[in-house]
Design a protein around this motif. Structure first.
Motif, PDB file in Angstrom:
ATOM      1  N   GLN A  25       0.829  -1.208   0.000  1.00 19.08           N
ATOM      2  CA  GLN A  25       0.000   0.000   0.000  1.00 19.08           C
ATOM      3  C   GLN A  25       0.864   1.259   0.000  1.00 19.08           C
ATOM      4  N   LEU A  26       1.946   1.218   0.747  1.00 22.87           N
ATOM      5  CA  LEU A  26       2.856   2.357   0.811  1.00 22.87           C
ATOM      6  C   LEU A  26       3.446   2.635  -0.570  1.00 22.87           C
ATOM      7  N   TYR A  44       5.659  11.410  12.082  1.00 16.92           N
ATOM      8  CA  TYR A  44       4.611  10.804  11.249  1.00 16.92           C
ATOM      9  C   TYR A  44       3.284  11.536  11.459  1.00 16.92           C
ATOM     10  N   ARG A  45       2.939  11.771  12.725  1.00 10.47           N
ATOM     11  CA  ARG A  45       1.680  12.455  13.033  1.00 10.47           C
ATOM     12  C   ARG A  45       1.697  13.903  12.590  1.00 10.47           C
ATOM     13  N   THR A  46       2.843  14.544  12.740  1.00 15.17           N
ATOM     14  CA  THR A  46       2.957  15.941  12.303  1.00 15.17           C
ATOM     15  C   THR A  46       2.755  16.057  10.803  1.00 15.17           C
ATOM     16  N   LEU A 101       2.427   5.660   9.133  1.00  9.83           N
ATOM     17  CA  LEU A 101       2.041   5.762  10.541  1.00  9.83           C
ATOM     18  C   LEU A 101       1.451   4.439  11.034  1.00  9.83           C
ATOM     19  N   LYS A 102       0.612   3.818  10.245  1.00 14.16           N
ATOM     20  CA  LYS A 102       0.018   2.524  10.621  1.00 14.16           C
ATOM     21  C   LYS A 102       1.102   1.466  10.825  1.00 14.16           C
ATOM     22  N   ILE A 103       2.084   1.449   9.934  1.00 14.90           N
ATOM     23  CA  ILE A 103       3.202   0.506  10.056  1.00 14.90           C
ATOM     24  C   ILE A 103       3.927   0.729  11.386  1.00 14.90           C
ATOM     25  N   ARG A 137       0.546   7.914   1.725  1.00 14.83           N
ATOM     26  CA  ARG A 137       1.838   7.346   2.137  1.00 14.83           C
ATOM     27  C   ARG A 137       2.076   7.592   3.626  1.00 14.83           C
ATOM     28  N   ASP A 138       1.810   8.812   4.060  1.00 13.42           N
ATOM     29  CA  ASP A 138       2.050   9.155   5.460  1.00 13.42           C
ATOM     30  C   ASP A 138       1.135   8.376   6.402  1.00 13.42           C
ATOM     31  N   ARG A 139      -0.119   8.213   6.027  1.00 12.58           N
ATOM     32  CA  ARG A 139      -1.054   7.440   6.873  1.00 12.58           C
ATOM     33  C   ARG A 139      -0.647   5.970   6.936  1.00 12.58           C
TER      34      ARG A 139
END
Length: 150
Positions: A93-94, A141-143, A108-110, A103-105
């Motif tokens: 998915q990335l 990642y959250r930022t 972050l999940k990974i 990509r960022d979401r």
């Protein structure tokens, strides 16, 4: 603290995890980034960069007093990647993500998956210490996501 006292602790946690990933140690991450540990999906290998782990510990805490705990947290996190059944799908998915936000979401999940595994594995680490390391790791990642959705 020397590497001779660190290695048995790391090996003990690795054994406790039941992981079949290959575990290896190097001094420094190749390149200019401060990466303390890395999981390689293709070779199912966890590599810890011991001198970088020391540098990270000094940056986060200003001392090497908690180096043992910090190194255990780094290893547990990388083992979290190794034992994440979702990782192959998330990696695909990335790679296929059409937008930076996707990509960022996914990234972050990974990372959150790996931290969840690490927290379950590290029952003897002070929760506040663990949470501080995990939150520092997840901050960028959250930022990135927050900047895109604001």
């Amino acid at each position: 603290m020397n590497d001779h006292t660190l290695a048995p602790l790391l090996l003990s946690l690795y054994t406790k995890s039941g992981s079949e990933a290959v575990l290896q140690y190097q001094s420094f991450f190749p390149g200019n980034r401060l990466v303390g540990g890395k999981y390689h999906l293709g070779t199912h290998t966890v590599t810890l960069y011991i001198e970088v782990i020391k540098q990270q510990c000094l940056q986060l805490f200003g001392t090497l007093e908690r180096l043992q705990d910090y190194a255990l947290v780094v290893l547990a996190h990388e083992l979290g990647h190794a034992e994440d059944d979702e990782l192959p799908l998330l990696a695909d998915q990335l790679e296929a993500a059409a937008t930076q936000l996707e990509r960022d979401r996914t990234a972050l999940k990974i990372e959150e998956n790996a931290w969840r595994f690490a927290k379950e594995l590290l029952t003897d680490i002070e929760p506040a210490f663990f949470d501080e390391v995990a939150e520092q790791s997840l901050f960028s990642y959250r930022t990135a996501i927050n900047l895109q959705t604001a």
